[in-house]
Write an enzyme that holds these catalytic residues in place. Structure first.
Site, PDB file in Angstrom:
ATOM      1  N   ALA A  68     -23.363  10.210  -7.064  1.00  0.00           N
ATOM      2  CA  ALA A  68     -23.368  10.106  -5.600  1.00  0.00           C
ATOM      3  C   ALA A  68     -22.437  11.120  -4.941  1.00  0.00           C
ATOM      4  O   ALA A  68     -22.828  11.814  -3.999  1.00  0.00           O
ATOM      5  CB  ALA A  68     -22.992   8.685  -5.184  1.00  0.00           C
TER       6      ALA A  68
ATOM      7  N   HIS B  65     -44.033  -4.095  12.809  1.00  0.00           N
ATOM      8  CA  HIS B  65     -44.741  -2.815  12.892  1.00  0.00           C
ATOM      9  C   HIS B  65     -44.440  -2.152  14.233  1.00  0.00           C
ATOM     10  O   HIS B  65     -44.378  -2.831  15.240  1.00  0.00           O
ATOM     11  CB  HIS B  65     -46.244  -3.076  12.773  1.00  0.00           C
ATOM     12  CG  HIS B  65     -47.077  -1.849  12.984  1.00  0.00           C
ATOM     13  ND1 HIS B  65     -47.270  -0.900  12.001  1.00  0.00           N
ATOM     14  CD2 HIS B  65     -47.753  -1.396  14.080  1.00  0.00           C
ATOM     15  CE1 HIS B  65     -48.031   0.065  12.482  1.00  0.00           C
ATOM     16  NE2 HIS B  65     -48.338  -0.214  13.741  1.00  0.00           N
TER      17      HIS B  65
ATOM     18  N   GLY C  97      -6.955   0.982   4.196  1.00  0.00           N
ATOM     19  CA  GLY C  97      -8.375   1.340   4.097  1.00  0.00           C
ATOM     20  C   GLY C  97      -8.689   2.070   2.806  1.00  0.00           C
ATOM     21  O   GLY C  97      -9.851   2.235   2.434  1.00  0.00           O
TER      22      GLY C  97
ATOM     23  N   GLU D 285       0.851  -1.202   0.000  1.00  0.00           N
ATOM     24  CA  GLU D 285       0.000   0.000   0.000  1.00  0.00           C
ATOM     25  C   GLU D 285       0.879   1.243   0.000  1.00  0.00           C
ATOM     26  O   GLU D 285       1.816   1.337   0.797  1.00  0.00           O
ATOM     27  CB  GLU D 285      -0.917  -0.015   1.231  1.00  0.00           C
ATOM     28  CG  GLU D 285      -1.692   1.270   1.485  1.00  0.00           C
ATOM     29  CD  GLU D 285      -2.527   1.751   0.309  1.00  0.00           C
ATOM     30  OE1 GLU D 285      -2.385   2.933  -0.054  1.00  0.00           O
ATOM     31  OE2 GLU D 285      -3.307   0.960  -0.260  1.00  0.00           O
ATOM     32  N   ARG D 286       0.592   2.183  -0.899  1.00  0.00           N
ATOM     33  CA  ARG D 286       1.483   3.346  -1.011  1.00  0.00           C
ATOM     34  C   ARG D 286       1.079   4.498  -0.102  1.00  0.00           C
ATOM     35  O   ARG D 286       1.856   5.409   0.132  1.00  0.00           O
ATOM     36  CB  ARG D 286       1.560   3.823  -2.459  1.00  0.00           C
ATOM     37  CG  ARG D 286       0.294   4.447  -2.977  1.00  0.00           C
ATOM     38  CD  ARG D 286       0.442   4.940  -4.405  1.00  0.00           C
ATOM     39  NE  ARG D 286      -0.814   5.490  -4.875  1.00  0.00           N
ATOM     40  CZ  ARG D 286      -1.043   5.845  -6.130  1.00  0.00           C
ATOM     41  NH1 ARG D 286      -0.106   5.684  -7.037  1.00  0.00           N
ATOM     42  NH2 ARG D 286      -2.190   6.352  -6.485  1.00  0.00           N
TER      43      ARG D 286
ATOM     44  N   HIS E 221      -2.570   4.853   2.384  1.00  0.00           N
ATOM     45  CA  HIS E 221      -3.334   4.629   3.619  1.00  0.00           C
ATOM     46  C   HIS E 221      -3.957   3.251   3.612  1.00  0.00           C
ATOM     47  O   HIS E 221      -4.577   2.862   2.633  1.00  0.00           O
ATOM     48  CB  HIS E 221      -4.549   5.572   3.734  1.00  0.00           C
ATOM     49  CG  HIS E 221      -4.262   7.003   3.478  1.00  0.00           C
ATOM     50  ND1 HIS E 221      -3.674   7.809   4.404  1.00  0.00           N
ATOM     51  CD2 HIS E 221      -4.519   7.789   2.401  1.00  0.00           C
ATOM     52  CE1 HIS E 221      -3.578   9.036   3.909  1.00  0.00           C
ATOM     53  NE2 HIS E 221      -4.075   9.046   2.695  1.00  0.00           N
TER      54      HIS E 221
ATOM     55  N   VAL F  39     -16.913  14.695 -11.531  1.00  0.00           N
ATOM     56  CA  VAL F  39     -17.326  14.249 -12.874  1.00  0.00           C
ATOM     57  C   VAL F  39     -16.856  12.829 -13.171  1.00  0.00           C
ATOM     58  O   VAL F  39     -16.484  12.510 -14.280  1.00  0.00           O
ATOM     59  CB  VAL F  39     -16.821  15.226 -13.962  1.00  0.00           C
ATOM     60  CG1 VAL F  39     -17.585  16.525 -13.890  1.00  0.00           C
ATOM     61  CG2 VAL F  39     -15.319  15.493 -13.817  1.00  0.00           C
ATOM     62  N   GLY F  40     -16.875  11.969 -12.157  1.00  0.00           N
ATOM     63  CA  GLY F  40     -16.516  10.575 -12.389  1.00  0.00           C
ATOM     64  C   GLY F  40     -15.096  10.254 -11.969  1.00  0.00           C
ATOM     65  O   GLY F  40     -14.391  11.086 -11.394  1.00  0.00           O
TER      66      GLY F  40
END
Length: 464
Positions: free
Chosen positions: A183, A443, A40, A35-36, A38, A269-270
């Site tokens: 999103a 309910h 997670g 992992e470079r 973080h 924008v993606g």
């Protein structure tokens, strides 16, 4: 000195990579993760988790303003943006530390550094101390993705922000332009709008949240406008003119181009896959529009090399990456693995109101040749929603008229990101309308609307 050898090497420790590593270790494989940045990945440090922490602060602030409705008194309301951001960062830090603990507990070797693939079965890890090579028969690419940058809309951290700048804002925007209503864009628009920014959202497609069912998009848009947002659909940001403290945006739609002033712009924008600098082309890996081409088992076509998560294409969701990680680890360990069906993966957006969906939209179901039965149920017909003071929302279900198969479910309203899982399980178990009708929903709960929506598709709704 001989290179250290493992059964499996994972490049990237985001929600795909770290989960693949843990599952591999559980199955008795010797595993290394490179992992470079973080543990997670983006999701935990700069994406899903810290944004939800920010949005929760905005939600509480919004509720404080509604105190009177609930017979409560709250005066002198305000917020401390630095403290809101500090809480969000603390949440991310706590969880990132937890990943380190999980990897250690499962005896996964963690190497912090930049990975390349100089030749088949070899990963070179570059750290401050130099470069070390490790080997494995099986290598999983889980390098994720980053924000797409459009020419002329590049972020500068001052006037124009990416999601990273928006997560640690140096100031509160007064007049905000959000480019893109997927999103990420809509969640930031929701957060800053709730805290008082004059917010405009620009979407190039014909509606906001364009991947959602058209009815749900329309409902959500109505709520956003009610909250004071300006929504410009079928509109492109052609150019940004920057000067100290001000951005002039050139907005183009079918009628022509207009200009508008803002003090802050968020570009959402993606995304593009992190495929560069790994040496993939030399190994013969096929790359299509910044994503690695894989089969249903995430195999790249190069023996022993897999790609999972965002780098392997849509849907770009953390839970899809994690599931693929588990599947590939099980495949490598010789277990019987099941490919993931994209139609059973839910999408969740945490704006106000929340939006969640799984499977086919009504439009897509019809385009695929299905004759459909569609049911709807509004939040206003649900006792729990009224008691919560959340009467705005809707649950929509789409069934195959011939077989009764649940083709899709789409929701907008309070807590729908938690509700959607009921339909996700239904899709995975290949449920029919009959199974859902025979299910007893507790309910008073919001989940009763899921039942009513199914009943409505067959003309049997009881509460409307």
């Amino acid at each position: 000195m001989a290179a250290k050898s493992f059964d499996m090497i994972v490049i990237g420790a985001g929600p795909g990579g770290y989960v693949a590593a843990i599952r591999g270790a559980q199955l008795g494989l010797s595993v290394a993760v490179v992992e470079r940045e973080h543990l997670g990945g983006i999701c935990l440090n700069w994406g899903c988790i810290p944004t939800k922490a920010l949005l929760r602060s905005a939600e509480v602030f919004h509720l404080m303003h509604r105190a009177k409705e609930f017979g409560l008194k709250a005066e002198g309301l305000g917020y401390d943006l630095d403290a809101v951001v500090a809480r969000s960062r603390a949440v991310a830090k706590q969880l990132s530390g937890g990943i380190g603990h999980l990897l250690k507990k499962n005896k996964v070797t963690v190497l912090m550094g930049e990975a390349t693939l100089p030749r088949p079965g070899v990963v070179a890890v570059k750290t401050g101390a130099g470069t070390e090579e490790i080997t494995a028969k099986n290598i999983i690419l889980a390098t994720g993705a980053r924000a797409r940058v459009l020419p002329g809309l590049e972020a500068d951290g001052d006037l124009v922000w990416t999601y990273k700048h928006a997560l640690t804002p140096k100031r509160m925007p007064k007049k905000l332009l959000v480019i893109g209503s997927g999103a990420i864009g809509i969640e930031f628009a929701s957060f800053f709008n709730t805290l008082g920014a004059d917010t405009t959202v620009v979407e190039v497609m014909d509606r906001v949240l364009p991947v959602e069912d058209a009815e749900i998009s329309a409902f959500a848009k109505k709520q956003f406008v009610k909250q004071g947002m300006k929504i410009l659909e079928k509109t492109t940001v052609v150019k940004l003119d920057r000067s100290p403290g001000k951005v002039v945006a050139h907005l183009q739609d079918a009628k022509g181009t207009v200009t508008a002033d803002f003090d802050t712009v968020i570009s959402a924008v993606g995304i593009v896959g992190n495929v560069e600098g790994l040496g993939l082309e030399a190994l013969g890996v096929k790359i299509d529009r910044t994503h690695v081409v894989v089969d249903e088992f995430c195999r790249t076509g190069v023996p022993g090399l897999y790609a999972i998560g965002d780098i392997a294409g849509a849907p770009w969701l953390a839970h899809k990456a994690s599931h693929e990680g588990v599947m590939v680890a099980e495949l490598i360990a010789g277990k019987h693995a099941h490919p993931i069906k994209p139609g059973t993966i839910a999408g969740c957006t945490y704006c106000t109101p929340q939006v969640a969906s799984v499977g086919l939209t009504e439009e897509k179901a019809k385009a695929a040749g299905y004759t459909v039965k569609v049911g709807r149920f509004p939040f206003i017909g649900n006792g729990k929603a009224i008691a919560l003071g959340e009467p705005e929302g809707m649950v929509k279900t789409v069934f195959d008229a011939k077989t009764g198969e649940l083709l899709g479910a789409h929701m907008v309203g309070a807590e729908v990101t938690e509700l959607i899982q009921g339909y996700v399980i239904g899709r995975t178990l290949e449920t029919t309308e009959e199974d859902l009708m025979h299910t007893v929903f507790p309910h008073p709960t919001l989940s009763e609307m899921m039942h009513e929506s199914v009943l409505d598709a067959y003309g049997r709704a009881l509460h409307m």
